[in-house]
Design a protein around this motif. Sequence first.
Motif, PDB file in Angstrom:
ATOM      1  N   VAL A  73      -6.848  -0.987  16.200  1.00 50.71           N
ATOM      2  CA  VAL A  73      -8.309  -1.118  16.188  1.00 50.71           C
ATOM      3  C   VAL A  73      -8.823  -1.553  17.554  1.00 50.71           C
ATOM      4  CG1 VAL A  73     -10.200  -2.529  15.285  1.00 50.71           C
ATOM      5  CG2 VAL A  73      -8.552  -1.503  13.715  1.00 50.71           C
ATOM      6  N   ASP A  74      -8.145  -2.514  18.177  1.00 48.26           N
ATOM      7  CA  ASP A  74      -8.602  -3.044  19.463  1.00 48.26           C
ATOM      8  C   ASP A  74      -8.391  -2.061  20.615  1.00 48.26           C
ATOM      9  OD1 ASP A  74      -9.361  -5.355  18.202  1.00 48.26           O
ATOM     10  OD2 ASP A  74      -7.622  -6.530  18.863  1.00 48.26           O
ATOM     11  N   ALA A  75      -7.526  -1.070  20.418  1.00 49.67           N
ATOM     12  CA  ALA A  75      -7.206  -0.127  21.495  1.00 49.67           C
ATOM     13  C   ALA A  75      -8.260   0.964  21.671  1.00 49.67           C
ATOM     14  CB  ALA A  75      -5.842   0.521  21.239  1.00 49.67           C
ATOM     15  N   VAL A  76      -9.084   1.194  20.641  1.00 53.00           N
ATOM     16  CA  VAL A  76     -10.011   2.322  20.661  1.00 53.00           C
ATOM     17  C   VAL A  76     -11.402   1.879  20.216  1.00 53.00           C
ATOM     18  CG1 VAL A  76      -8.191   4.031  20.240  1.00 53.00           C
ATOM     19  CG2 VAL A  76      -9.375   2.981  18.291  1.00 53.00           C
ATOM     20  N   GLU A  77     -12.361   2.776  20.404  1.00 45.22           N
ATOM     21  CA  GLU A  77     -13.724   2.525  19.936  1.00 45.22           C
ATOM     22  C   GLU A  77     -14.027   3.273  18.653  1.00 45.22           C
ATOM     23  OE1 GLU A  77     -16.454   3.359  23.077  1.00 45.22           O
ATOM     24  OE2 GLU A  77     -15.523   1.940  24.466  1.00 45.22           O
ATOM     25  N   LEU A  78     -13.115   4.090  18.178  1.00 48.56           N
ATOM     26  CA  LEU A  78     -13.337   4.926  17.003  1.00 48.56           C
ATOM     27  C   LEU A  78     -13.126   4.146  15.706  1.00 48.56           C
ATOM     28  CD1 LEU A  78     -11.330   8.116  18.070  1.00 48.56           C
ATOM     29  CD2 LEU A  78     -13.787   7.702  18.295  1.00 48.56           C
ATOM     30  N   PRO A  79     -13.684   4.636  14.603  1.00 43.72           N
ATOM     31  CA  PRO A  79     -13.311   4.087  13.293  1.00 43.72           C
ATOM     32  C   PRO A  79     -11.826   4.325  13.024  1.00 43.72           C
ATOM     33  CG  PRO A  79     -15.257   5.490  13.125  1.00 43.72           C
ATOM     34  CD  PRO A  79     -14.685   5.713  14.481  1.00 43.72           C
ATOM     35  N   VAL A  80     -11.169   3.321  12.480  1.00 39.57           N
ATOM     36  CA  VAL A  80      -9.742   3.422  12.152  1.00 39.57           C
ATOM     37  C   VAL A  80      -9.559   3.194  10.656  1.00 39.57           C
ATOM     38  CG1 VAL A  80      -7.450   2.410  12.481  1.00 39.57           C
ATOM     39  CG2 VAL A  80      -8.999   2.684  14.444  1.00 39.57           C
ATOM     40  N   ASN A  81      -8.871   4.125  10.025  1.00 39.47           N
ATOM     41  CA  ASN A  81      -8.498   3.984   8.614  1.00 39.47           C
ATOM     42  C   ASN A  81      -7.070   3.445   8.540  1.00 39.47           C
ATOM     43  OD1 ASN A  81      -9.318   4.873   5.694  1.00 39.47           O
ATOM     44  ND2 ASN A  81      -7.187   5.494   5.926  1.00 39.47           N
ATOM     45  N   ALA A  82      -6.852   2.458   7.692  1.00 44.83           N
ATOM     46  CA  ALA A  82      -5.543   1.828   7.576  1.00 44.83           C
ATOM     47  C   ALA A  82      -4.717   2.464   6.474  1.00 44.83           C
ATOM     48  CB  ALA A  82      -5.694   0.340   7.286  1.00 44.83           C
ATOM     49  N   ASP A  83      -3.503   2.853   6.798  1.00 46.28           N
ATOM     50  CA  ASP A  83      -2.511   3.194   5.784  1.00 46.28           C
ATOM     51  C   ASP A  83      -1.972   1.858   5.280  1.00 46.28           C
ATOM     52  OD1 ASP A  83      -0.252   3.830   4.328  1.00 46.28           O
ATOM     53  OD2 ASP A  83       0.528   5.279   5.768  1.00 46.28           O
ATOM     54  N   PHE A  84      -2.468   1.426   4.139  1.00 50.26           N
ATOM     55  CA  PHE A  84      -2.109   0.105   3.614  1.00 50.26           C
ATOM     56  C   PHE A  84      -1.070   0.220   2.502  1.00 50.26           C
ATOM     57  CE2 PHE A  84      -3.444  -4.270   2.084  1.00 50.26           C
ATOM     58  CZ  PHE A  84      -3.041  -4.914   3.249  1.00 50.26           C
ATOM     59  N   GLU A  85      -0.343   1.352   2.492  1.00 54.12           N
ATOM     60  CA  GLU A  85       0.737   1.596   1.538  1.00 54.12           C
ATOM     61  C   GLU A  85       0.303   1.252   0.111  1.00 54.12           C
ATOM     62  OE1 GLU A  85       4.742   1.000   2.846  1.00 54.12           O
ATOM     63  OE2 GLU A  85       4.062   0.312   4.802  1.00 54.12           O
ATOM     64  N   ASP A  86       1.062   0.422  -0.576  1.00 52.61           N
ATOM     65  CA  ASP A  86       0.750   0.094  -1.975  1.00 52.61           C
ATOM     66  C   ASP A  86      -0.035  -1.212  -2.102  1.00 52.61           C
ATOM     67  OD1 ASP A  86       2.717  -1.667  -1.245  1.00 52.61           O
ATOM     68  OD2 ASP A  86       3.902  -1.440  -3.074  1.00 52.61           O
ATOM     69  N   GLY A  87      -0.650  -1.622  -0.978  1.00 55.22           N
ATOM     70  CA  GLY A  87      -1.340  -2.907  -0.975  1.00 55.22           C
ATOM     71  C   GLY A  87      -0.399  -4.077  -0.805  1.00 55.22           C
ATOM     72  N   TYR A  88       0.896  -3.781  -0.606  1.00 53.91           N
ATOM     73  CA  TYR A  88       1.931  -4.799  -0.419  1.00 53.91           C
ATOM     74  C   TYR A  88       2.046  -5.732  -1.619  1.00 53.91           C
ATOM     75  CZ  TYR A  88       2.020  -2.801   4.174  1.00 53.91           C
ATOM     76  OH  TYR A  88       2.110  -1.888   5.193  1.00 53.91           O
ATOM     77  N   ALA A  89       1.757  -5.182  -2.794  1.00 55.00           N
ATOM     78  CA  ALA A  89       1.869  -5.949  -4.037  1.00 55.00           C
ATOM     79  C   ALA A  89       1.701  -4.997  -5.209  1.00 55.00           C
ATOM     80  CB  ALA A  89       0.814  -7.042  -4.101  1.00 55.00           C
ATOM     81  N   ALA A  90       2.281  -5.373  -6.344  1.00 52.39           N
ATOM     82  CA  ALA A  90       2.054  -4.618  -7.577  1.00 52.39           C
ATOM     83  C   ALA A  90       0.899  -5.214  -8.375  1.00 52.39           C
ATOM     84  CB  ALA A  90       3.326  -4.614  -8.431  1.00 52.39           C
ATOM     85  N   ASP A  91       0.791  -6.525  -8.361  1.00 51.28           N
ATOM     86  CA  ASP A  91      -0.215  -7.229  -9.152  1.00 51.28           C
ATOM     87  C   ASP A  91      -1.613  -7.017  -8.578  1.00 51.28           C
ATOM     88  OD1 ASP A  91      -1.102  -9.365 -11.091  1.00 51.28           O
ATOM     89  OD2 ASP A  91      -1.651 -10.300  -9.179  1.00 51.28           O
ATOM     90  N   PRO A  92      -2.593  -6.647  -9.378  1.00 49.36           N
ATOM     91  CA  PRO A  92      -3.953  -6.419  -8.864  1.00 49.36           C
ATOM     92  C   PRO A  92      -4.543  -7.613  -8.124  1.00 49.36           C
ATOM     93  CG  PRO A  92      -3.752  -5.490 -11.057  1.00 49.36           C
ATOM     94  CD  PRO A  92      -2.491  -6.254 -10.804  1.00 49.36           C
ATOM     95  N   GLN A  93      -4.311  -8.817  -8.609  1.00 50.55           N
ATOM     96  CA  GLN A  93      -4.868  -9.986  -7.939  1.00 50.55           C
ATOM     97  C   GLN A  93      -4.294 -10.144  -6.539  1.00 50.55           C
ATOM     98  OE1 GLN A  93      -7.405 -11.852  -8.733  1.00 50.55           O
ATOM     99  NE2 GLN A  93      -7.202 -13.176  -6.945  1.00 50.55           N
ATOM    100  N   GLN A  94      -3.005  -9.859  -6.386  1.00 48.12           N
ATOM    101  CA  GLN A  94      -2.411  -9.954  -5.055  1.00 48.12           C
ATOM    102  C   GLN A  94      -2.888  -8.817  -4.162  1.00 48.12           C
ATOM    103  OE1 GLN A  94      -0.487 -12.710  -4.065  1.00 48.12           O
ATOM    104  NE2 GLN A  94      -1.148 -11.808  -2.120  1.00 48.12           N
ATOM    105  N   VAL A  95      -3.095  -7.622  -4.735  1.00 49.04           N
ATOM    106  CA  VAL A  95      -3.699  -6.534  -3.971  1.00 49.04           C
ATOM    107  C   VAL A  95      -5.062  -6.980  -3.441  1.00 49.04           C
ATOM    108  CG1 VAL A  95      -4.708  -4.213  -4.131  1.00 49.04           C
ATOM    109  CG2 VAL A  95      -2.471  -4.678  -5.148  1.00 49.04           C
ATOM    110  N   TYR A  96      -5.843  -7.613  -4.300  1.00 44.42           N
ATOM    111  CA  TYR A  96      -7.160  -8.137  -3.919  1.00 44.42           C
ATOM    112  C   TYR A  96      -7.034  -9.095  -2.731  1.00 44.42           C
ATOM    113  CZ  TYR A  96     -11.085 -11.450  -4.319  1.00 44.42           C
ATOM    114  OH  TYR A  96     -12.135 -12.293  -4.063  1.00 44.42           O
ATOM    115  N   GLU A  97      -6.102 -10.027  -2.801  1.00 47.70           N
ATOM    116  CA  GLU A  97      -5.932 -10.998  -1.720  1.00 47.70           C
ATOM    117  C   GLU A  97      -5.505 -10.310  -0.429  1.00 47.70           C
ATOM    118  OE1 GLU A  97      -6.814 -14.025  -1.906  1.00 47.70           O
ATOM    119  OE2 GLU A  97      -7.067 -14.265  -4.074  1.00 47.70           O
ATOM    120  N   ASN A  98      -4.583  -9.361  -0.526  1.00 46.26           N
ATOM    121  CA  ASN A  98      -4.104  -8.666   0.666  1.00 46.26           C
ATOM    122  C   ASN A  98      -5.186  -7.782   1.279  1.00 46.26           C
ATOM    123  OD1 ASN A  98      -1.671  -9.920   0.192  1.00 46.26           O
ATOM    124  ND2 ASN A  98      -0.666  -8.090  -0.648  1.00 46.26           N
TER     125      ASN A  98
END
Length: 269
Positions: A73-98
């Motif tokens: 994000v800091d390297a460019v001025e363009l919008p950046v979309n994140a590949d956030f995989e599976d949210g790094y959690a299975a539980d919805p609440q932890q997905v929310y926190e991440n």
Amino acid sequence: MNLQDSRVAEFHRLHSSGTFVMPNPWDAGSARALEQLGFEALATTSAGFAWTLGRADNQVMLDETLEHLKIVVDAVELPVNADFEDGYAADPQQVYENMKLAVATGIAGLSIEDSTRDAAEPLHDFELAVERIRAARRAIDESGMGIVLTARSEGFVVGRPDIDETIRRLRAYAEAGADCLYAPRIGTVEQVRAVVAAVSPKPVNLLINAPFITVAEAAALGVRRISVGGTLARAAWGGLLEAAREIADAGTFTRFAQLPNVDALFRHP
């Protein structure tokens, strides 16, 4: 309006009409090079980033990904979309926190997968998968940043290539609050047309990692956004490995001809 706000607004504009290509850099240098080529937005690639660390895809930790997102994000001025995989959690609440941690990196958008990394049951149960998207939506809404939420259904990636089930999931994710829908590895015109029709009027991201379609053809089918995943990174790795193998096997250096002036890309006038 701060920088992230303006990038988010621009990213939403890009999703409102037409078709745009959002290639996937794997580090700051590749991000800046793609920006200079005139692309309007970029997306990270979990695979491409993992390879820079000498690991396979899905073997990077949350904290490493968050640091990587900030760097790109800091390297460019363009919008950046994140590949956030599976949210790094299975539980919805932890997905929310991440998700809250990801939003704070400055990204303009983010994608969440429904894969489990379990070969026996490679997709999350339908209801759990939907609840995970709801949790991601809630985190974005509470952040007030309005970043673009993309929901991915991974059936064609994990060996469950069922277009009807993929569409059922994408429709449910759209209803749960996803802004953009994505079924990576669908690979026929018929499949692309079916996904676009199923979730319309919400925009669809199409992964092109093989030459089965052109940008113009995808646009004619109603695709809004095109990404390439780790394929640009694989192309770069292909060049490196071919040149290195020639040196190791033949002791020659023929692939060192007609190379780009990479240093010139990063010199400021």
